[in-house]
Write a protein that holds these residues in place. Structure first.
Motif, mmCIF file in Angstrom:
data_model
loop_
_atom_site.group_PDB
_atom_site.id
_atom_site.type_symbol
_atom_site.label_atom_id
_atom_site.label_comp_id
_atom_site.label_asym_id
_atom_site.label_seq_id
_atom_site.Cartn_x
_atom_site.Cartn_y
_atom_site.Cartn_z
ATOM 1 N N ARG A 25 -5.473 26.298 11.858
ATOM 2 C CA ARG A 25 -5.658 26.216 10.397
ATOM 3 C C ARG A 25 -7.121 26.271 10.024
ATOM 4 N N GLU B 155 -1.527 23.508 13.382
ATOM 5 C CA GLU B 155 -0.221 23.069 12.877
ATOM 6 C C GLU B 155 0.785 23.282 13.993
ATOM 7 N N PRO C 22 6.928 20.585 10.666
ATOM 8 C CA PRO C 22 5.554 20.818 11.119
ATOM 9 C C PRO C 22 4.638 19.637 10.812
ATOM 10 N N VAL D 244 0.202 18.403 11.327
ATOM 11 C CA VAL D 244 -1.169 18.860 11.564
ATOM 12 C C VAL D 244 -1.850 17.891 12.515
#
Length: 168
Positions: free
Chosen positions: A38, A93, A100, A102
Motif C-alpha cells: 500500500r 494489506e 483484509p 493492514v
C-alpha cells in the motif's frame, strides 16, 4: 457453427512479468509482490504494545489508525539489524479470516521495483535459512538470486488478526 481446433488456436501470449518490490534484510535481497504493497514509510519509531508476539515490535499511527509492525528479521528467525537511515516500514494489506487487514513490515532498506518473468522464478528450496513455506520462490535477476517472500503466509501464520483486534 465453427469449431476451433488446436492447430487453429492462436499461440499463447507471452506472460507479462510480475512486479516485485525488492528490499534488503541484512545482506540478503528479498522481494514481495507489488500488489500487496500500500505504501512505504520512512522509519520514525514504533510504539510498543504489551503481550504481542515477539515478531511484532509495536504499532504506528497511520492517518489515525493503529497499524501493527512486524519485524521481518525476527519473523524469519534472524538477528535484527540496528535501525539506520534507510530503515523503512512497508505497509501491506493481507487477507485474514475476517477480511483484509493492514500491517507494516520493518525492513533494512527498500531498493526498487523489479520485473521478473515467470520463467525466471524457481520454486522455493526445501533447505536454507528461510522456511520454504514463507517463500513464493526464488527469482533470478541480473545473475543474482532474490528471495520472493510469500507475504500472505508470513503474516497469516502468526494469527495476527486476533492481536490487531485487541489494539485500541
Amino acid at each position: 457453427m465453427t469449431t476451433l481446433t488446436v492447430a487453429d488456436a492462436p499461440p499463447p501470449a507471452q506472460q507479462a512479468p510480475a512486479q516485485f518490490l525488492s528490499f534488503m534484510l541484512g545482506q540478503d535481497m528479498f522481494a514481495m509482490g507489488i500488489l500487496a504493497v500500500r505504501e512505504i514509510l520512512e522509519y520514525a519509531g514504533v510504539t510498543p504494545v504489551p503481550q504481542m508476539p515477539p515478531a511484532i515490535c509495536g504499532v504506528i499511527n497511520l492517518r489515525g489508525t493503529a497499524v501493527p509492525v512486524l519485524n521481518l528479521a525476527r519473523r524469519l528467525d534472524r538477528e535484527p539489524s540496528p535501525i539506520g537511515k534507510r530503515t523503512c516500514i512497508i505497509v501491506v494489506e493481507a487477507d485474514g479470516e475476517e477480511g483484509p487487514f493492514v500491517i507494516g513490515i520493518l525492513v533494512d532498506a527498500v531498493n526498487a521495483v523489479l520485473d521478473i518473468q515467470a520463467a525466471d522464478i524457481e520454486p522455493p528450496p526445501r533447505f536454507g535459512a528461510v522456511r520454504a513455506d514463507l517463500l513464493h520462490g526464488i527469482g533470478k535477476v541480473n545473475g543474482r538470486f532474490v528471495l520472493l517472500l510469500n507475504v500472505q503466509h508470513v503474516v497469516s501464520t502468526l494469527h495476527l488478526q486476533e492481536f490487531v483486534a485487541q489494539i485500541p
